[in-house]
Design an enzyme around this catalytic site. Sequence first.
Site, short mmCIF file in Angstrom:
data_model
loop_
_atom_site.label_atom_id
_atom_site.label_comp_id
_atom_site.label_asym_id
_atom_site.label_seq_id
_atom_site.Cartn_x
_atom_site.Cartn_y
_atom_site.Cartn_z
N GLU A 173 24.28 62.01 -93.45
CA GLU A 173 25.63 62.46 -93.82
C GLU A 173 25.59 63.83 -94.49
O GLU A 173 26.06 64.02 -95.62
CB GLU A 173 26.33 61.41 -94.70
CG GLU A 173 26.54 60.11 -93.95
CD GLU A 173 27.55 59.13 -94.57
OE1 GLU A 173 28.00 59.35 -95.70
OE2 GLU A 173 27.88 58.15 -93.88
N GLU A 230 25.21 53.77 -88.86
CA GLU A 230 25.94 53.07 -89.92
C GLU A 230 27.26 52.60 -89.34
O GLU A 230 28.10 53.42 -88.93
CB GLU A 230 26.19 53.97 -91.14
CG GLU A 230 24.92 54.22 -91.93
CD GLU A 230 25.15 54.93 -93.26
OE1 GLU A 230 26.23 54.75 -93.86
OE2 GLU A 230 24.24 55.65 -93.70
O1 AHR Z 1 26.23 52.36 -96.39
C1 AHR Z 1 26.74 52.86 -97.58
C2 AHR Z 1 26.87 54.37 -97.57
O2 AHR Z 1 27.81 54.74 -96.62
C3 AHR Z 1 25.64 55.14 -97.18
O3 AHR Z 1 24.78 55.35 -98.23
C4 AHR Z 1 26.20 56.44 -96.70
O4 AHR Z 1 25.39 57.06 -95.73
C5 AHR Z 1 27.57 56.06 -96.18
O5 AHR Z 1 28.56 56.88 -96.68
#
Ligand code: AHR
Length: 513
Positions: free
Chosen positions: A194, A317
Site C-alpha cells: 500500500e 488483501e
Molecule cells: O489488513 C489490514 C490492513 O489493511 C493492512 O495492514 C493494510 O495493508 C490494509 O490497509
Amino acid sequence: MKPKLFLALLLGTLCLKVTAQKNASADISSDSKLTVSRFIYGQFAEHLGHGIYGGFWVDKDLPVEKQDRIRLDIVNALKKIKIPDLRWPGGCFADEYHWRDGIGPRDQRPRMVNTNWGNVTDDNSFGTHEFLELCKLIGCEPYIAGNVGSGTVEEMAKWVEYLNLDGESTMAELRKKNGHPEPYKVTLWGVGNESWGCGGNMTPEYYSNLYKRYATYARDYPGAQLKKIASGPNSADYNWTEVCMKNIGTGMWGLTLHYYTVPTGDWGHKGSATNFNEGEYISTMVNCLKMEELVTKHSAIMDKYDPEKKVALVVDEWGVWTDVEPGTNPGFLYQQNSLRDALLAATTLNIFNNHCERVKMANLAQTVNVLQSLILTDKDKMLLTPTYHIFDLYKVHQDAKYLPVKLNSPDYEFNGNKIPAVNISASQDAAGKIHISLVNLDPHNTIKVSTSLGDLHWNKVSGQILTSANLTDVNTFQSPDKVHITNFNGAKKEGGKLSVALPAKSVVTLELN
Ligand code: AHR
C-alpha cells in the site's frame, strides 16, 4: 369487480408469488487452456492484534500442542485446506518492519512499538526463522512483503541474500549461525505494501521508480528466482495501475490489488459482524460484487501493456471488514464471522476462478483472529469459521483446469438493491473429476439451476453444502460447529443435464465423474 372474485384473484397472485419457482441456467464448457492457480487460495498473517502473537505464536505455557511456540492445531487445520502460501509480516506493518530485529537469540532481540496496530510492544520473538518454520509445518510457500516505506534498498537486498544465498557471504554465514545452513529459497516477494497509503503515501510515478530501484537489488540466487510483486492500486484507483503498467510493465511478476468489502460502504460505521438485517446483508453483497468490476477494469488496463498476460493481478488483501467485536481493542481488528461472510468468500472465489487468466494469486485478510479469519482462538480454544469451510469446499479447484461457465441467474432484490442471486465457477482436476461451486445469495428462495456440460462426460454427482438457519449464524467457542459442511443430495442427472435445487443462502460444491 365482484368482491369474491377480487379476493380469489388476489389470493391466487399471492400464492403464485410465494410458490413461484426460481430458475437459473448454466452452460459449462471444456473449451479452455487456463488453470485455476492454487495461489488464488492464499492467506495473509500480519503482526496485528492476535493474528501472530496469541494466534499462531503463543506463550510457551499455553496448554496446546506446539512446536516451539507455534500452535499445531492451527497448523493442522490450515494443512487440511491446503493453503498454498502465507503472506507476512504485513500489511502496513511490513513498511516499518526491520528484519534484522527478528533474528538471533530471542532474548536479545530489540523491542518495537507497533504504531499501526494499537501501539503494542512487539518483542520480535516471531521473526524470519519462526515464520519460515511455520510455513514449513503448514507445507505452504512463504510470501514476504519487504519494507519500502521506511527501509533501505540495502536492507531489502540483504534480507533476500540472507534468505536465499547458497554460498559464502556475511549474510549467508549469519543465517547458518542462526540455525539454518540451507538457503530458504523464498520466491514470492512483495516490494512494499500500500505504497499509496500506510506504505509511504507515494504517487504512482514515485513508487514505480522506487520499485525499480528496490527490485534491481533484490537478487535472484540460484534456485530462488524471485517473483517480484509491486504494490498496486487501492480498489478503483485505475490511474495507479495505468502508471505502474506503463513504467514497470513486465518488470514485475505481479501487481497487487487491495479491496475490502465494508457492509455499509461507510468506513466510519462499517456495520456489525453479527447483528445485521437484510438491508445490510444485500448492501454487503452489492459491495462484495464490486470485485468483479475491479478485476475486470484493472485487467483491461493491464491487457493494454501486457497482452500476453505475463503480469499477475495479485489480490493480496480482500475480505469483509466490519466493526470490531464490542469491548475489543479497536486496533486489533477482531471480528466474528457469519454465514453471510462465507457467502461473500465463496462469491469472491468464484470471481477469481472466473478471472484466472489474470488473477493468479490472492490472499484473504487475515487467517487467524483478524478481519475475515479462517480461525478464531481464545487462549487454548480454537474454532473454524464459516469462511474456513468455504476454503475447505473450494480446495478442489486448486491447480485444476478452468471450465468457462455462461450463467443466467434470476435477481435477488431488496430495499432497492438488485444483484444476481446465483454465482458459479467450475474446474476439472487432473483425475478428470469436474467440480462446480454454486452460491445462492437469495436468503429466501431455493433456485433450480439447470446446467448443460457440452462434451464433458459424467455419470455420477455428489456434493457438499454450507448453509445455516440464519445469515447471522456464527461459530462460537460454546457452539463451534453451528455452521458446518454437510452432504448435499439436491443434484441429479435429468435428461442429460445437471439439475440442482440450490437452497436459499447456501454454497454447494459438486463433484461429477
Ligand atoms: O489488513 C489490514 C490492513 O489493511 C493492512 O495492514 C493494510 O495493508 C490494509 O490497509
